[in-house]
Write a protein that holds these residues in place. Structure first.
Motif: not given
Lengths: 507, 473
Positions: A190-198
């Motif tokens: 998910v991090w890689y896909q969206t660039g955010t962890m928020d």
């Protein structure tokens, strides 16, 4: 600044560790260390509970978003932030964790005789991890707290548990870890896909449908073990039987809720397409858990094992309610989790009362306790019926809401899920009869004393809570109504959007 | 000519000779002052490393950049910590001689040279200087048969690996016409640059370097050497040379052979997979703590190699962070192992630690921190090592490596928590001796690093990022 005017969530999260540091610094002979450790742990957890009541008072139920937010950059170049906040879904779980910790400390007051300092330290660390899990709004931080609970719980089961404690501790640790590492990979994807962890941002981010299925399965691997769902529930009865009473209370009361919370917080809002696609699978697993584990519970000779299996059945209802995607179902799932958190915790404490006196939880070793312990019999009756779902207790509200939600989806789902309510009457009352009624067969039961003032102090708040939740549920449902409404609305929007998208795509 | 870029190595080598001279001429027992002088030399070298400017020199044989600086500091830290652990152990075992710190120092010079190598010849010279010093310190307890045996095995297998490496270098030279990294890179960038012979040469070079980091299939020496060598030497072998070897692998594969990444990537993937699986499974049956740590090291090198297999900047960054974390938790665990001494006698069986939580709670707590960290449980440092490596694997779409990696980490967790179980849940064995102050200090320092890494990881990650950028710049 947030509604409280001070960083209340950080304080609630980290204060137990301060208490832990104080406990570590206690010096003196063994007796003094144990006594001071108990008092320090009790006061720390009470202060934390008092602080967390700020959330109860200041929480604004009409706001579906996150409140009491704290946002500090942690590793800005990777988009990681120390982001805390609670919404309607998490706020009561925070309160549940902070309320159960002092009860656990009290319940372990006399029974824990060796390494008291380490025991209390483990519970305070556990409290930090639990509160942090529910408060964190950064996916990586969430994972750190989520996984961090393993260390104190492993030690609590393994060091202060029963005869097969080592096997159970290993099983608990490895089952949970195996599920969680797959969750970690999903988080990284998910991090890689969206660039955010928020998490607050992620809730409004759309992930490609093809990816959602895989992510959902990876999330499921972790949450299904935690919840636990059939067929990965087998660690739970072992862990419960061997854990010390307070460990069982925490395990049943809070740690199991991580799974349901994970579904509500991540799986459903983040992966709407996959959730809808795989809902039949989840229903099947939920129904399986309800029926199968209820029958298994009927055959148990060990009180703790019986309650553990009943937990699996109750959590099956949570699964069903969550994946109905309608307001009643989701509210029911929330209520069921909260109610189970209080009632099953209380039931494990009831077993603990007997264990403190006889050092066993075999049902056959008891019988006829009503003569010696009338007040205890009353308390056990009350919580057994609450677990069964007697109207007027908290168990009823959750189950009825889930059933209403399930009926809107499918009649058979509601019917099969509902059998759990009937079966639970069977196993709970059967256990109750064997433990409380009849004549005293064992001589050593004759000099049992009824509940001590300390034990009454442990049970009283739980009785009040159970009745309150059963008689006036609105004071709890109002907390999450807005947030649940938003989840339902977003889900419907996503499904509409998904249908349009599917229609537009060429075959 | 800017000869200053090799100043740290020159100063270190000269001070090594000076300390040797001092040790010979000093009338009384020279081991204590020599130890202190060596630590001082490390400190000076670390300062010089930080103050040396970027650049290359000596006819492009030697290069200094952010990458070499990062790795050299890590090597010096690992070596200094290992040396600190050796003081009391060596005195106790009657092997406290002044040659010990000097040999460690020369090994460090070799490693620092390796890390700065910009030419296959520099690489080989540094490697040999390091290895020869290591063979000698492994046999340092010369009256103990285990120590000599370990050194002999290390030497024979190490010589074989050096032979492979040298053969690979000669093939590369024959087919590409140069041993300089820069020349190789431009030669291989040309279309049709990679002839089959060259690829064979690269495979031999990789084989030689994989021996250094004790990854599968060149791991056989590790368990025996770990078990047989005096424990401080095991600490040293387990930290600094691993860092240097891994750095060498990273630099060699991404700078001169970077354009051939499609050719070597599968090889590294297999090495990484093999190491993770073997490290996880073979350690389960071990009862000797040092031997178990050897298999654990093989597994950890497998995780580090995931970063290289990803072949991206994020991957190298992950590998470097993993090395930092690994050095500190490894030294920490070995500090505990060195403290395992009862009535003056060393013991190494895990079962001897039974009930340590009751007899020495502080040490048991430190052990638990390191073991949970090695298992990758957050919020301890080991989790972050794995986090960044797996992030790179996910970004590169290497799902096989990522999934097998996390599953082997669960298997690995089994044997780490088994040790925690022995210490916390078994009936207590007789108490261990009073810990030497230096051991307690090292354990406390590395323990605090492991616990609080979560709070101060940002600058370390940034430094690793800068170092990784150099190789991709």
């Amino acid at each position: 600044m947030n509604a409280a005017g001070f960083p209340v969530l950080s304080l609630v999260t980290w204060l137990p560790l301060v208490g832990g540091a104080i406990i570590l610094s206690i010096r003196g002979d063994a007796e003094a260390v144990a006594r001071n450790a108990r008092w320090a742990a009790l006061w720390t957890s009470l202060i934390v509970f008092g602080l967390s009541l700020v959330l109860w008072v200041k929480f604004n139920p009409s706001d579906p978003g996150f409140q009491f937010v704290e946002n500090v950059p942690w590793m800005p170049e990777y988009g990681l932030t120390y982001h805390l906040g609670v919404d309607g879904i998490s706020v009561l779980f925070v309160l549940l964790s902070t309320a159960l910790t002092p009860i656990c400390v009290l319940a372990s007051w006399e029974i824990i005789k060796y390494q008291v300092r380490e025991y209390m330290l483990a519970f305070l660390i556990l409290e930090t991890m639990m509160v942090g899990t529910f408060c964190s709004l950064d996916f990586i931080i969430f994972y750190m707290f989520f996984e961090g609970t393993l260390i104190p719980m492993y030690l609590i089961i393994g060091v202060w548990g029963g005869p097969r404690r080592i096997y159970s501790a290993f099983k608990f640790f490895l089952f949970t870890l195996a599920g969680s590492v797959l969750l970690l990979l999903a988080i990284l994807a998910v991090w890689y896909q969206t660039g955010t962890m928020d998490i607050a941002t992620l809730l409004h981010t759309k992930l490609p449908a093809s990816m959602q299925i895989w992510l959902f399965l990876a999330f499921l691997a972790s949450f299904a073990v935690k919840l636990p769902m059939w067929p990965v529930h087998t660690w739970l009865p072992d862990a419960h039987v061997e854990a010390p009473t307070a460990g069982s209370v925490m395990l049943a009361g809070v740690l199991l809720k991580f799974g349901g919370y994970g579904f509500l917080r991540f799986s459903v809002p983040l992966l709407p397409v996959a959730s809808a696609t795989l809902a039949p699978l989840m229903f099947a697993l939920g129904v399986m858990a309800v029926i199968y584990t209820s029958f298994v519970a009927l055959a148990q000779d060990d009180m703790k094992k019986l309650i553990a299996y009943s937990s699996v059945a109750h959590m099956g209802l949570v699964t069903i309610g969550t994946f109905t995607f309608n307001e009643q179902g989701l509210q029911g799932a929330m209520f069921q989790m909260l109610s189970h958190g209080v009632v099953s915790a209380a039931l494990f404490l009831c077993v603990g009362v007997l264990y403190d006196r006889l050092h066993t939880h075999e049902i056959d070793r008891f019988g006829g306790l009503i003569d010696r312990m009338p007040f205890y019999a009353l308390i056990l009756m009350f919580f057994s019926l609450a677990s069964v779902g007697l109207p007027g207790t908290s168990g009823f509200v959750g189950e009825i809401l889930v059933m209403i939600g399930a009926l809107q989806v499918n009649f058979w789902l509601a019917l099969l899920g509902g059998t759990g309510m009937i079966l639970s009457v069977g196993y709970m009352l059967y256990m109750y009869r064997r433990v409380i009624f009849g004549t005293i067969m064992h001589a050593d039961l004759k000099n049992f004393l009824d509940l001590s003032p300390r034990e009454v102090a442990v049970f009283a708040p739980l009785v009040v809570l159970t009745l309150w939740m059963g008689i006036y549920p609105a004071s709890f449902t109002s907390f999450w109504a807005a947030s649940i409404g938003q989840i339902v609305q977003n889900h419907q929007m996503a499904m509409l959007h998904g249908v349009h998208l599917a229609g537009m795509l060429p075959r | 000519m800017n000869w200053q870029i090799a100043l740290p190595e020159i100063v270190l080598a000269l001070s090594g000779m000076a300390i040797l001279l001092f040790g010979v001429l000093y009338r009384r027992d020279a081991s204590v002052p020599c130890n202190m002088l060596t630590l001082g030399a490390f400190l000076v070298a670390a300062f010089l490393v930080l103050s040396t400017p970027d650049g290359s020199g000596y006819g492009d044989l030697f290069v200094v950049d952010a990458f070499s600086r990062f790795v050299k500091i890590l090597i010096l830290a690992g070596a200094a910590l290992a040396l600190m652990l050796s003081f009391d152990y060596n005195r106790h075992e009657g092997i406290a001689r002044f040659e010990f710190p000097v040999l460690i120092l020369f090994a460090v010079v070799g490693m620092m040279t390796m890390v700065s190598a910009a030419n296959l010849m520099t690489l080989y010279l540094g490697l040999e200087l390091q290895l020869i010093s290591l063979y000698v310190v492994t046999a340092f307890n010369r009256t103990a048969i285990r120590s000599s045996e370990a050194a002999l095995k290390y030497f024979v297998l190490g010589a074989l690996a050096s032979g492979l490496l040298l053969y690979g270098i000669s093939l590369v030279y024959g087919f590409a016409g140069s041993t300089s990294f820069a020349a190789l890179a431009s030669a291989l960038n040309a279309p049709g640059g990679a002839s089959p012979g060259l690829v064979v040469g690269i495979v031999f070079v990789i084989a030689g370097l994989v021996f250094e980091v004790s990854a599968v299939p060149f791991h056989m020496w590790t368990p025996d050497v770990y078990e047989g060598a005096p424990t401080p030497v095991t600490v040293f072998i387990g930290t600094a040379p691993k860092v240097a070897g891994m750095a060498l692998l990273l630099r060699t594969l991404s700078t001169p052979f970077g354009h051939l990444s499609l050719d070597w990537r599968l090889l590294i993937e297999l090495v990484s997979l093999g190491s993770m699986i073997l490290g996880a499974l073979a350690a389960i049956g071990q009862t000797n703590f040092k031997r178990l740590m050897a298999y654990s090291a093989i597994g950890h090198m497998g995780y580090t190699l995931i970063g290289l297999a990803a072949g991206t900047e994020a991957g190298l960054r992950g590998a470097l962070i993993y090395l930092v974390v690994y050095v500190f938790m490894n030294v920490g665990i070995f500090a505990g192992i060195i403290a395992m001494r009862r009535h003056g006698r060393v013991f190494e069986q895990i079962s001897d630690l039974a009930g340590l939580a009751r007899t020495d709670p502080a040490l048991a707590l430190a052990f638990a921190v390191f073991l949970f960290s090695m298992a990758g449980i957050p919020p301890l440092a080991g989790f972050f090592g794995k986090l960044y490596v797996f992030l790179a694997a996910v970004q590169a779409g290497m799902w096989t490596l990522a999934i097998i990696g996390v599953l082997t980490s669960v298997v690995g967790a089994y044997y780490y928590i088994r040790i925690v179980k022995v210490m916390f849940m078994d009936a207590p064995a007789p108490a261990i001796d009073q810990r030497p102050a230096m051991v307690s200090f090292v354990a406390a320092a590395t323990g605090l690093f492991t616990v609080f890494f979560v709070l101060f990881s940002a600058p370390i990650v940034a430094a690793a990022q800068a170092a990784a950028q150099v190789l991709f710049g």
